[in-house]
Design an enzyme around this catalytic site. Structure first.
Site, PDB file in Angstrom:
ATOM      1  N   HIS A   1      12.169 -28.923  23.672  1.00  0.00           N
ATOM      2  CA  HIS A   1      12.075 -30.276  24.223  1.00  0.00           C
ATOM      3  C   HIS A   1      11.255 -31.214  23.342  1.00  0.00           C
ATOM      4  O   HIS A   1      11.167 -32.412  23.635  1.00  0.00           O
ATOM      5  CB  HIS A   1      11.458 -30.224  25.627  1.00  0.00           C
ATOM      6  CG  HIS A   1      12.040 -31.244  26.568  1.00  0.00           C
ATOM      7  ND1 HIS A   1      12.895 -32.239  26.154  1.00  0.00           N
ATOM      8  CD2 HIS A   1      11.894 -31.429  27.908  1.00  0.00           C
ATOM      9  CE1 HIS A   1      13.250 -32.983  27.189  1.00  0.00           C
ATOM     10  NE2 HIS A   1      12.652 -32.516  28.265  1.00  0.00           N
TER      11      HIS A   1
ATOM     12  N   ASP B   1      16.431 -33.665  23.763  1.00  0.00           N
ATOM     13  CA  ASP B   1      16.300 -34.125  25.146  1.00  0.00           C
ATOM     14  C   ASP B   1      17.482 -33.630  25.968  1.00  0.00           C
ATOM     15  O   ASP B   1      18.417 -33.014  25.450  1.00  0.00           O
ATOM     16  CB  ASP B   1      16.179 -35.649  25.205  1.00  0.00           C
ATOM     17  CG  ASP B   1      17.319 -36.358  24.485  1.00  0.00           C
ATOM     18  OD1 ASP B   1      18.425 -35.781  24.436  1.00  0.00           O
ATOM     19  OD2 ASP B   1      17.105 -37.467  23.973  1.00  0.00           O
TER      20      ASP B   1
END
Length: 605
Positions: free
Chosen positions: A575, A579
């Site tokens: 992350h 995304d």
């Protein structure tokens, strides 16, 4: 005088060209002083001196090929000069009279008078000294452990992988005192990544092991001691000379030296004569131990394969190309027989699976009745997996994304192509299609094929899609990868998947197959389970877990209920750079290719 052994100068490099000597015989050198420049297949390498001393002899000339782990030059560090004078005074007398001329005045008057009295009574001296001399010579006939130690050399454990500094000694394939041949497997060692075979660098006799099974051996330290064949021959000759007196040995010295030189000139003929042929009729073709092992596994003769490397060296690609041509010839010659072989293989596979289930049941009963408390060291592949999983799970913020694939049409296509693949000796599974679709999706979303720099300041996009697959081996979890999936056909990917799976389950994966991965697939559904939360394989940024395929009811386009083959998938992304929208778009495109195979066909380059 000590021989400088050419060290490892790169992974898989067994020889190099001596480009330039930076020293000459008689030069005094310092520690770490550059002494030579050698050219490998990859780069020009500068060789430094291991310690200070005087250069005595250069074993190779400029332009010649030098072998790794072979003597490159001789250097006198002055540490054993005194011992040479006292221990070999008699031999020095044989070669140069000035040594004795200088040493003679060192005798005392008493020693001179004693020598004169011994000369007048020589007959009695000979009579009384004969038994003692015979006993001495008899003892010299049998080489002792001390003699072997003096003749022995240490085999230095070479580099066996990038960043690997130690390994576990798993199995010795020879015993102390055994005679071994060049490239013969000596020991299996377990690194952080795989089981590696260590082979003999030259023929000789094993003297002792520096490590026992189960101990950890460090790279660039002695692994075992051995006596090379030429040293053993010299020792046998010297032992045989113990049956003659010192004057006779002096008289026979020139003949012995001439004989040794002659034996050295024809040493290669003697080795090749073991199977009744000479080097002229069967020259030794250069190849690495890994290539020779591949030849042994397929029972191939290296003479039948044309080497494309330097000086006719047979490369791994040459062997694989030869195997591919042989398979093609067999298919063209007997297509019906190969079909029968494929059918027989399916029957054998079904029987083997049934036996495996029965074996699992019986072994489970045995394990249940023999539970015991014990502590097992965490080492090898399992230790590295534990350490890396902790690092990945604590350092990388994981983002998970789940979906399901309708692979009904894919299973039907695979069933139609399976027989064709088996005719070429390839086992066709779903994995090649899944990998190919993933490589096509990477073209649209290349950040899934990237990695983060060590200082986390840059995103490093990779120029090839190397897709790894997690394999549950006996040694622990391994993740070999298929290189350049975007450039391979479905059958080429299937061949690589089969090769890597077999190698991983046997614990003998090559280091090159474990490096350079960019994406990973965990086929946990093959063992069971619908969903999983996989951990990213650093330094990659994404991994997908494939769940078990199930036959489930679904609505078709007209609203009717029908049975479809459904596979669940679970993605994990880094992350920090990926995304939710990015991984969703990537997964949707990958899914679209697998569910609409005609569109995947149009996207193939």
């Amino acid at each position: 005088m000590n021989d400088f052994i050419l060290p490892d100068i790169g992974e898989g490099i067994v020889e190099c060209e001596l480009v330039k000597w930076l020293i000459k015989e008689g030069d005094v050198i310092e520690e770490d002083q550059p002494v030579a420049e050698v050219m490998t297949d990859k780069a020009l390498v500068e060789i430094p001196a291991p310690h200070a001393g005087t250069v005595v002899k250069l074993y190779c000339q400029e332009g010649e090929i030098a072998r790794v782990h072979a003597p490159l030059f001789a250097v006198d560090d002055g540490s054993d000069s005194d011992g040479d004078k006292t221990g070999h005074g008699e031999r020095e007398d044989d070669h140069a009279g000035d040594v004795m001329t200088v040493a003679a005045p060192a005798r005392s008057t008493a020693q001179t008078q004693s020598a004169a009295s011994q000369a007048t009574s020589s007959q009695s001296d000979v009579t009384t000294s004969a038994p003692a001399a015979a006993a001495t010579n008899g003892a010299a006939t049998t080489p002792t452990a001390a003699v072997l130690e003096r003749r022995s050399r240490d085999f230095i454990l070479p580099d066996i992988g990038e960043g690997i500094v130690e390994c576990e000694v798993v199995t010795w394939h020879v015993a102390e005192g055994d005679t071994v041949e060049e490239d013969q497997t000596i020991v299996d060692v377990m690194t952080d990544k795989a089981l590696v075979e260590i082979t003999a660098s030259e023929p000789g006799r094993i003297v002792r092991f520096h490590y026992a099974q189960g101990e950890n051996a460090r790279v660039h330290t002695p692994l075992y001691a051995y006596v090379p064949d030429e040293e053993a021959e010299a020792e046998s000759a010297e032992s045989a000379e113990g049956d003659v007196t010192a004057p006779e040995r002096k008289q026979a010295q020139p003949e012995r030296l001439a004989k040794h030189r002659q034996e050295g000139d024809y040493k290669s003929d003697k080795k090749s004569g073991q199977d009744g042929r000479h080097e002229e009729s069967r020259p030794r073709i250069p190849a690495t131990p890994a290539v020779r092992r591949l030849l042994r596994e397929h029972q191939l003769d290296i003479q039948a394969i044309a080497g494309s490397g330097r000086n006719g060296r047979v490369l791994k690609e040459d062997v694989l190309a030869y195997l591919k041509q042989s398979e093609a010839r067999e298919i063209d010659a007997t297509p019906d027989d190969s079909h029968k072989v494929g059918a027989a293989a399916e029957t054998d596979k079904a029987a083997a699976e049934a036996c495996a289930v029965a074996s699992d049941v019986s072994s489970h009963e045995v394990r249940s009745s023999r539970l015991e408390s014990k502590a097992v060291p965490l080492k090898g592949v399992a230790a590295v997996m534990a350490r890396r999983m902790v690092q990945a799970s604590t350092q990388i913020p994981h983002f998970h994304y789940g979906d399901e694939l309708d692979i009904t049409d894919l299973l039907a296509l695979r069933a139609r192509l399976k027989v064709r693949a088996e005719q070429q000796g390839i086992r066709l599974t779903l994995m090649p299609f899944i990998m190919k679709a993933m490589a096509l999706a990477v073209i649209e979303e290349p950040i899934l094929n990237a990695r983060l720099s060590e200082d986390e300041s840059e995103i490093l996009y990779q120029g090839a899609c190397n897709i790894g697959m997690a394999v549950d081996s006996a040694s622990g979890l391994m993740v070999p990868n298929v290189k350049g999936v975007e450039r391979l056909s479905i059958l080429e990917i299937a061949r690589e998947v089969g090769r890597l799976t077999e190698a991983a389950r046997s614990g003998r994966v090559a280091q090159a197959d474990l490096k350079g991965g960019t994406l990973t697939i965990s086929n946990i559904g093959a063992l069971g389970g619908t969903y999983a939360a996989p951990i990213i394989n650093q330094p990659e940024v994404a991994i997908v877990a494939l769940g078990r395929t199930q036959r489930l009811p679904r609505f078709d386009g007209e609203g009717n209920v029908c049975a479809r083959d459904i596979m669940t998938i679970t993605w994990a992304g880094d992350h920090r750079i990926i995304d939710g929208g990015t991984i969703a778009r990537f997964s949707n495109l990958w899914k679209h290719y697998l569910e609409h195979l005609d569109e995947m066909l149009l996207s193939l380059s």
